[in-house]
Design a protein around this motif. Structure first.
Motif, PDB file in Angstrom:
ATOM      1  N   LEU A   1     -66.064  65.775   4.409  1.00 54.33           N
ATOM      2  CA  LEU A   1     -65.984  64.333   4.595  1.00 54.33           C
ATOM      3  C   LEU A   1     -66.105  63.980   6.067  1.00 54.33           C
TER       4      LEU A   1
ATOM      5  N   ARG B   1     -65.120  60.155  -1.660  1.00 55.78           N
ATOM      6  CA  ARG B   1     -64.052  61.173  -1.735  1.00 55.78           C
ATOM      7  C   ARG B   1     -64.013  61.799  -3.124  1.00 55.78           C
TER       8      ARG B   1
ATOM      9  N   GLU C   1     -65.581  56.140   7.624  1.00 60.82           N
ATOM     10  CA  GLU C   1     -65.869  55.775   6.250  1.00 60.82           C
ATOM     11  C   GLU C   1     -67.324  55.329   6.108  1.00 60.82           C
TER      12      GLU C   1
ATOM     13  N   GLU D   1     -63.790  55.479  -1.502  1.00 62.77           N
ATOM     14  CA  GLU D   1     -63.068  56.156  -2.582  1.00 62.77           C
ATOM     15  C   GLU D   1     -64.022  56.951  -3.460  1.00 62.77           C
TER      16      GLU D   1
END
Length: 333
Positions: free
Chosen positions: A253, A156, A257, A153
């Motif tokens: 991105l 991002r 993750e 998070e």
């Protein structure tokens, strides 16, 4: 004839030596060289970037971290040095670093960021990620343990901040499609890798826990006892037949993750975050550069100025910007 000395009165005697004078200064400045420095190290004439007068060629810091009793818990050294290529062509330094302590004093947040060279304004992305990023992390740590940080998070969020900064910048530069540009189009103008570390300043059994998160090819290392460099991520191009210069950088991105790495650093060791300007010549840490840095960083350099001189060592064919931040824990009684 002088009957006292046995010399004639008209004889010329050598002057008595002057008393030794005490010089009120000492020391000298001499660049560090590792192996063959190449010709560029001595021939490059640094040229400023005419579009970035406020962007410094070299920045540095050297500070001690204190506990409540005013005792030292650690030493921090940091430096970002413009590479020979940017100095020669009059282009801005694209690396940046950041560090700050959380308001409660429990954690130290470190960062290095490396702006992608193809983007004219990538230094702005690097500055945002290193400075604003460490501030955001320090604020998050006020209510969240390092192990519980939501890194995906946060990444991002940082990517969105770079994208927003890019749109504003390009609009101000007269780009009519800035508002509708894709993220990739924004990244063509400014993009940066970033590496963060969170150090727990309260040691357990004498060692400090560290959480490291990397986006891109900047690297984190712990210099262990005996001068052994321990990488916290796979070493760039290690074992590759052909070296790759491709890199993942924000605001783009990754499809996967980010995964933080957990390690420790104890007194007698040092945690070092570095951009690939140092990481590439360091390689796996066993060569000349590794031996040089392990020698001069076995203990904290006397000042940020000395640390910057180490960071800026000359070595043939390595002319990229250089940035490093080091944390040396101090043993407590």
């Amino acid at each position: 004839m002088d009957t006292t000395t046995g010399a004639r009165a008209d004889e010329v005697r050598p002057p008595l030596p002057e008393p030794e004078r005490t010089v009120p200064w000492r020391g000298r400045v001499e660049p560090f060289v590792v192996g063959d420095p190449g010709r560029a190290a001595s021939r490059t004439v640094p040229i400023p970037d005419e579009d970035a007068w406020d962007r410094r060629d070299t920045v540095l810091d050297g500070v001690a971290l204190l506990d409540g009793a005013r005792g030292r818990v650690g030493e921090v050294r940091a430096a970002s040095v413009r590479g020979l290529a940017h100095r020669a062509y009059g282009t801005v330094r694209q690396d940046e670093y950041g560090f700050r302590r959380t308001p409660d004093g429990r954690h130290l947040v470190l960062a290095v960021a490396d702006g992608v060279s193809s983007g004219r304004y990538s230094h702005r992305a690097a500055a945002l990620l290193a400075r604003r990023g460490t501030e955001v992390l320090a604020n998050e740590l006020a209510s969240t343990r390092p192990a519980d940080l939501r890194w995906a998070e946060l990444v991002r969020r940082f990517a969105g901040a770079v994208e927003a900064r890019g749109r504003r910048l390009l609009a101000a530069r007269g780009m009519p499609t800035a508002d509708s540009a894709t993220v990739r189009e924004i990244a063509d103008h400014l993009a940066s890798t970033v590496l963060y570390a969170v150090v727990d300043l309260a040691p357990v059994d004498g060692a400090h826990e560290v959480h490291v998160l990397s986006v891109g090819d900047s690297s984190a290392w712990v210099l262990r006892a005996g001068g052994r460099w321990e990488p916290q991520h796979p070493v760039k191009n290690d074992g590759a037949v052909l070296h790759s210069s491709s890199v993942h950088a924000l605001p783009l991105l990754s499809s996967t993750e980010p995964v933080p790495v957990r390690t420790t650093v104890a007194p007698g060791e040092v945690l070092v975050l570095m951009t690939d300007g140092i990481g590439d010549p360091l390689a796996d840490g066993t060569g000349d550069v590794g031996r040089f840095l392990s020698g001069v960083w076995a203990t904290p350099p006397a000042s940020g100025l000395e640390f910057a001189a180490h960071v800026g060592f000359a070595r043939r064919s390595f002319d990229d910007d250089r940035t490093a931040v080091g944390f040396w824990p101090v043993a407590t009684a």
